[in-house]
Design a protein around this motif. Structure first.
Motif, mmCIF file in Angstrom:
data_model
loop_
_atom_site.group_PDB
_atom_site.id
_atom_site.type_symbol
_atom_site.label_atom_id
_atom_site.label_comp_id
_atom_site.label_asym_id
_atom_site.label_seq_id
_atom_site.Cartn_x
_atom_site.Cartn_y
_atom_site.Cartn_z
ATOM 1 N N TYR A 1 -12.683 2.080 3.718
ATOM 2 C CA TYR A 1 -12.544 1.191 2.563
ATOM 3 C C TYR A 1 -13.821 1.144 1.732
ATOM 4 C CZ TYR A 1 -11.364 -2.911 -0.217
ATOM 5 O OH TYR A 1 -11.117 -3.762 -1.271
ATOM 6 N N PHE B 1 -9.773 7.424 1.486
ATOM 7 C CA PHE B 1 -9.774 6.351 2.491
ATOM 8 C C PHE B 1 -9.264 6.875 3.834
ATOM 9 C CE2 PHE B 1 -7.181 3.439 4.928
ATOM 10 C CZ PHE B 1 -8.080 2.427 5.233
ATOM 11 N N ILE C 1 0.847 -1.196 0.000
ATOM 12 C CA ILE C 1 0.000 0.000 0.000
ATOM 13 C C ILE C 1 0.879 1.241 0.000
ATOM 14 C CG2 ILE C 1 -1.818 1.227 1.226
ATOM 15 C CD1 ILE C 1 -2.618 -1.437 2.502
ATOM 16 N N LYS C 2 1.927 1.173 0.821
ATOM 17 C CA LYS C 2 2.874 2.300 0.883
ATOM 18 C C LYS C 2 3.539 2.513 -0.478
ATOM 19 C CE LYS C 2 6.850 3.939 3.556
ATOM 20 N NZ LYS C 2 7.798 3.657 4.647
ATOM 21 N N ASP D 1 2.349 1.757 -3.400
ATOM 22 C CA ASP D 1 1.354 2.308 -4.329
ATOM 23 C C ASP D 1 1.203 3.821 -4.127
ATOM 24 O OD1 ASP D 1 -1.015 1.422 -6.235
ATOM 25 O OD2 ASP D 1 -1.852 2.878 -4.823
ATOM 26 N N LEU D 2 1.130 4.210 -2.857
ATOM 27 C CA LEU D 2 0.975 5.624 -2.506
ATOM 28 C C LEU D 2 2.186 6.437 -2.981
ATOM 29 C CD1 LEU D 2 -1.289 6.951 -0.791
ATOM 30 C CD2 LEU D 2 0.139 6.631 1.222
ATOM 31 N N TRP E 1 -6.040 7.596 -8.626
ATOM 32 C CA TRP E 1 -5.872 6.581 -7.573
ATOM 33 C C TRP E 1 -5.420 7.194 -6.261
ATOM 34 C CZ3 TRP E 1 -7.698 1.770 -7.387
ATOM 35 C CH2 TRP E 1 -8.108 1.191 -8.593
ATOM 36 N N LEU E 2 -4.529 8.160 -6.344
ATOM 37 C CA LEU E 2 -4.054 8.799 -5.114
ATOM 38 C C LEU E 2 -5.213 9.414 -4.339
ATOM 39 C CD1 LEU E 2 -1.750 9.761 -3.241
ATOM 40 C CD2 LEU E 2 -1.532 11.791 -4.691
ATOM 41 N N LEU F 1 -12.670 2.793 -1.688
ATOM 42 C CA LEU F 1 -11.886 1.866 -2.514
ATOM 43 C C LEU F 1 -12.598 0.601 -2.982
ATOM 44 C CD1 LEU F 1 -8.573 2.066 -0.438
ATOM 45 C CD2 LEU F 1 -8.767 2.697 -2.853
ATOM 46 N N ARG G 1 -8.174 8.438 -4.159
ATOM 47 C CA ARG G 1 -8.945 7.390 -3.483
ATOM 48 C C ARG G 1 -8.264 6.955 -2.189
ATOM 49 N NH1 ARG G 1 -9.937 4.239 -9.209
ATOM 50 N NH2 ARG G 1 -11.472 5.745 -10.005
ATOM 51 N N SER G 2 -6.934 6.859 -2.222
ATOM 52 C CA SER G 2 -6.196 6.538 -0.998
ATOM 53 C C SER G 2 -6.375 7.645 0.031
ATOM 54 C CB SER G 2 -4.705 6.373 -1.278
ATOM 55 O OG SER G 2 -4.516 5.346 -2.224
#
Ligand code: 03F
Length: 209
Positions: free
Chosen positions: A132, A103, A45-46, A48-49, A96-97, A136, A99-100
């Motif tokens: 979540y 979250f 996850i990290k 991806d971020l 995508w960012l 996501l 969305r994180s």
């Protein structure tokens, strides 16, 4: 926690434009919080971020004047990429960012609102699951949803999480929640503004990974 307050998101001006540079500076501190979560199950996850932040920054750095705001960046890429857009470039990374970030926003908001499992008040599963579900889940296929379930069981206790983000000091829970509440004001405003750009420009995609 000092970390959290020292790297506040900027207050938006009246036109609600999000300036790219301060936004990237503020988000770049968020991956550090993963070190508060402990187990390596959170490593992907990290990655991806950080990957998404790096992709946006790489585009920004090619022409900071042209990409001064996130909206200008999306507009420029829309023109540049034609029919490939929006599944391309910094536009895809920010899709995508955001969305994180959403979250994290919903998770922290639920925490400060005191939502909890009455029979296990020191667990954060209710808060994490809410984040979540809102941000996501609909973009994840079956396999990734199972990864989420595994991550949920590895999540720290609330008391340990609050202590960790306070740099290991034993702070009072209420004191810590108050700081998160303050942090959330500008953080949430920035995220909402980014979501508005995507909806105005019709730039969001709902494929699943
Ligand atoms: C798509 C997708 N990214 C990627 O395939 C999946 C990566 C792993 C997802 C694992 C699922 C588990 C998530 C649940 C989180 C629970 C944590 C609990 C913690 C308490 C995109 O990737 C790429 O991003 C894009 O660049 C690429 O081009 O199709 C595109 C191509 O694919 C995702 O679904 C993003 C998932 C990231 C979730 C991050 C949430 C942040 C989690 C915890 C933050 C806690 C920190 C708290 C901060 C505290 C501040 C006080």
């Amino acid at each position: 926690m000092a970390l959290l307050m020292e790297h506040q998101f900027r207050q938006l001006s009246a036109d609600r434009q999000v300036e790219t540079r301060p936004f990237l500076d503020a988000v770049s501190y968020l991956p550090l919080f993963f070190d508060c979560l402990g187990p390596t199950i959170f490593a992907p996850i990290k990655v991806d971020l950080i990957g998404n932040i790096t992709k946006i920054k790489a585009v920004y750095d090619t022409n900071p004047g042209r990409y001064k705001t996130l909206q200008q960046l999306l507009e420029a890429e829309k023109e540049m990429y034609g029919s490939e857009w929006p599944r391309v470039g910094a536009t895809l990374a920010l899709m995508w960012l955001k969305r994180s970030l959403k979250f994290i926003q919903i998770f922290l908001q639920s925490l400060v609102d005191g939502e909890k499992d009455q029979s296990n008040p020191n667990l954060m599963r209710v808060n994490i699951t809410k984040g979540y579900d809102v941000a996501l889940k609909r973009y994840h296929g079956w396999f990734v949803q199972q990864l989420f379930k595994a991550a949920l069981y590895a999540a720290p206790y609330k008391s340990d999480f609050l202590k960790a983000i306070s740099k290991g000091r034993d702070v009072k829970e209420e004191e810590c929640l108050e700081k998160i509440r303050k942090f959330l004001i500008n953080f949430s405003a920035n995220i909402d503004a980014v979501y508005d750009i995507y909806s105005r420009m019709n730039a969001d995609l709902d494929y699943k990974v």
